[in-house]
Scaffold this active site. Sequence first.
Site, PDB file in Angstrom:
ATOM      1  N   CYS A   1       0.792  -1.157  -0.128  1.00  0.00           N
ATOM      2  CA  CYS A   1       0.059   0.044   0.073  1.00  0.00           C
ATOM      3  C   CYS A   1       0.939   1.216   0.172  1.00  0.00           C
ATOM      4  CB  CYS A   1      -0.802  -0.142   1.217  1.00  0.00           C
ATOM      5  SG  CYS A   1      -1.853  -1.341   1.043  1.00  0.00           S
TER       6      CYS A   1
ATOM      7  N   HIS B   1      -2.765   6.953   3.250  1.00  0.00           N
ATOM      8  CA  HIS B   1      -3.088   5.682   2.696  1.00  0.00           C
ATOM      9  C   HIS B   1      -4.826   5.187   3.319  1.00  0.00           C
ATOM     10  CE1 HIS B   1      -3.974   1.603   1.389  1.00  0.00           C
ATOM     11  NE2 HIS B   1      -3.628   1.131   2.895  1.00  0.00           N
TER      12      HIS B   1
ATOM     13  N   ASN C   1     -10.134  -0.282   0.813  1.00  0.00           N
ATOM     14  CA  ASN C   1      -8.718  -0.365   0.550  1.00  0.00           C
ATOM     15  C   ASN C   1      -8.189  -0.858  -0.696  1.00  0.00           C
ATOM     16  OD1 ASN C   1      -6.046  -0.690   1.030  1.00  0.00           O
ATOM     17  ND2 ASN C   1      -5.982  -1.600   2.966  1.00  0.00           N
TER      18      ASN C   1
HETATM   19  N1  COA Z   1     -18.177  -7.795  11.444  1.00  0.00           N
HETATM   20  C1  COA Z   1     -18.842  -7.884  12.794  1.00  0.00           C
HETATM   21  N2  COA Z   1     -18.134  -8.122  13.970  1.00  0.00           N
HETATM   22  C2  COA Z   1     -16.722  -8.301  13.452  1.00  0.00           C
HETATM   23  C3  COA Z   1     -16.144  -8.144  12.309  1.00  0.00           C
HETATM   24  C4  COA Z   1     -16.927  -8.083  11.023  1.00  0.00           C
HETATM   25  N3  COA Z   1     -16.501  -7.774   9.993  1.00  0.00           N
HETATM   26  N4  COA Z   1     -14.835  -8.571  12.397  1.00  0.00           N
HETATM   27  C5  COA Z   1     -14.534  -8.728  13.591  1.00  0.00           C
HETATM   28  N5  COA Z   1     -15.753  -8.611  14.355  1.00  0.00           N
HETATM   29  C6  COA Z   1     -15.929  -8.812  15.649  1.00  0.00           C
HETATM   30  C7  COA Z   1     -14.636  -9.463  16.382  1.00  0.00           C
HETATM   31  O1  COA Z   1     -15.103 -11.180  16.403  1.00  0.00           O
HETATM   32  C8  COA Z   1     -14.787  -9.352  17.993  1.00  0.00           C
HETATM   33  O2  COA Z   1     -15.918  -9.600  18.573  1.00  0.00           O
HETATM   34  P1  COA Z   1     -15.511 -10.282  20.230  1.00  0.00           P
HETATM   35  O3  COA Z   1     -15.357  -8.993  20.779  1.00  0.00           O
HETATM   36  O4  COA Z   1     -16.733 -10.825  20.495  1.00  0.00           O
HETATM   37  O5  COA Z   1     -14.582 -11.369  20.170  1.00  0.00           O
HETATM   38  C9  COA Z   1     -14.973  -7.920  17.572  1.00  0.00           C
HETATM   39  O6  COA Z   1     -15.652  -7.480  16.448  1.00  0.00           O
HETATM   40  C10 COA Z   1     -13.801  -6.848  17.687  1.00  0.00           C
HETATM   41  O7  COA Z   1     -13.111  -7.628  16.728  1.00  0.00           O
HETATM   42  P2  COA Z   1     -11.476  -6.815  16.343  1.00  0.00           P
HETATM   43  O8  COA Z   1     -10.728  -7.743  15.539  1.00  0.00           O
HETATM   44  O9  COA Z   1     -11.126  -6.532  17.770  1.00  0.00           O
HETATM   45  O10 COA Z   1     -12.091  -5.408  15.664  1.00  0.00           O
HETATM   46  P3  COA Z   1     -11.025  -4.224  15.520  1.00  0.00           P
HETATM   47  O11 COA Z   1     -11.846  -2.926  16.172  1.00  0.00           O
HETATM   48  O12 COA Z   1      -9.576  -4.529  15.410  1.00  0.00           O
HETATM   49  O13 COA Z   1     -11.457  -4.225  13.969  1.00  0.00           O
HETATM   50  C11 COA Z   1     -10.300  -4.236  11.668  1.00  0.00           C
HETATM   51  C12 COA Z   1     -10.858  -4.995  12.870  1.00  0.00           C
HETATM   52  C13 COA Z   1      -9.721  -5.273  10.825  1.00  0.00           C
HETATM   53  C14 COA Z   1     -11.367  -3.451  11.163  1.00  0.00           C
HETATM   54  C15 COA Z   1      -9.002  -3.428  12.302  1.00  0.00           C
HETATM   55  O14 COA Z   1      -8.220  -4.255  13.014  1.00  0.00           O
HETATM   56  C16 COA Z   1      -7.936  -2.638  11.340  1.00  0.00           C
HETATM   57  O15 COA Z   1      -8.785  -1.960  10.259  1.00  0.00           O
HETATM   58  N6  COA Z   1      -6.671  -3.252  11.292  1.00  0.00           N
HETATM   59  C17 COA Z   1      -5.923  -2.806  10.354  1.00  0.00           C
HETATM   60  C18 COA Z   1      -6.153  -3.386   9.249  1.00  0.00           C
HETATM   61  C19 COA Z   1      -5.428  -2.781   7.975  1.00  0.00           C
HETATM   62  O16 COA Z   1      -5.412  -1.566   7.894  1.00  0.00           O
HETATM   63  N7  COA Z   1      -5.071  -3.453   6.862  1.00  0.00           N
HETATM   64  C20 COA Z   1      -4.347  -2.919   5.655  1.00  0.00           C
HETATM   65  C21 COA Z   1      -2.940  -2.595   5.797  1.00  0.00           C
HETATM   66  S1  COA Z   1      -2.442  -1.907   4.548  1.00  0.00           S
END
Ligand code: COA
Length: 323
Positions: free
Chosen positions: A116, A240, A270
């Site tokens: 990215c 980004h 993204n």
């Molecule tokens: N829909 C609904 N619930 C979801 C879900 C979805 N798509 N994905 C995860 N959950 C749930 C999880 O199971 C968890 O439930 P629990 O608390 O009962 O276990 C809860 O939501 C929180 O999950 P978590 O993984 O802690 O969420 P988060 O706030 O970290 O968000 C991302 C997840 C992926 C959106 C976030 O971590 C993120 O954006 N990370 C960076 C990714 C990125 O930028 N990648 C590209 C790099 S170039």
Amino acid sequence: MPHVPAGTRGAVITGWGTALPPKVLTNHDLEQMFDTSDQWIVERTGIRERHVGGTTVGLSIESGRQALEMSGVDLAEIDAVVLATTTPDRTVPASSAAVQHELGLRCGAFDINAACSGFTYALVLAHGLIATGARKILCIGTDTLARITDWTDRNTAILFADGSGAVVVEAVDGPGQLLGWDLDADGSAERFLYSDIGGLIHMEGKEVFRRAVRIMVDSAQKSVAAAGVDIADIKLVVPHQANIRIIDAACERLGIPMERAATVLHRTGNTSSASIPLALADALSAGRVADGDLVLLVGFGAGMTAASAVLRWGGGAEPVNPL
Ligand code: COA
């Protein structure tokens, strides 16, 4: 035509273009595919919909053609196509070769992969080519991540999408627009975000999030220091487009008000290498940048890479006459 190394010759962006595949996938569409909700995705990422489909070559031709037309360049003066992509259509040859041919160019063509951060890497590289004698470069960022996304995995499928953005970079007399830049990578973090050849994306979202904010801030601060400008004078930051909360947190730590950030992720998701040129083009088309304004591009990605650049829009110089 031979090129005489010009050492410190600068460059400016003179045209830009974008391409998004026609198919739109909304959060409500994703609700039908796995256990998620529009509300969760919007609150946790800022994304409402994304475009999926097309090929890296096809989208690059579309954005590249627009950028060439807008800049009005003589195609014979384009000396290279630099295509940033992490999803080439083939392993060999480079996707840029097909783009070069279809656009009627006769010049060097190569792909770079910095995930990215790729477009900012490509833009810095284009300035380097111009400093050593190139006249005009077509610089493209394109990704077709839908092809390597696991559409049953709600951790990743809510984020990734397809798109392309391109700019024409032209030599100018004088220092040009690029005031400072930073390129970085940390291969020890590879396991947090990767896709094997022929495989699908694996991501540890929380760890990527944590590192993303830190490395974006670090890279942006290095570029701003290299440029010798005050961060308070940055008119537009083009980050980004991964997650609105990452952008928010990075802007807060940098002391840049969110109103100065260019964001398109609510409708693009993204798009990896395409995300910065898509957001930049959107801000330019909205008239958010005037000649002389300071623009900060800053990205991060798998690798984990980071890249940033401070541009003085317009560069304050006239394009150089063809050699
Ligand atoms: N829909 C609904 N619930 C979801 C879900 C979805 N798509 N994905 C995860 N959950 C749930 C999880 O199971 C968890 O439930 P629990 O608390 O009962 O276990 C809860 O939501 C929180 O999950 P978590 O993984 O802690 O969420 P988060 O706030 O970290 O968000 C991302 C997840 C992926 C959106 C976030 O971590 C993120 O954006 N990370 C960076 C990714 C990125 O930028 N990648 C590209 C790099 S170039």
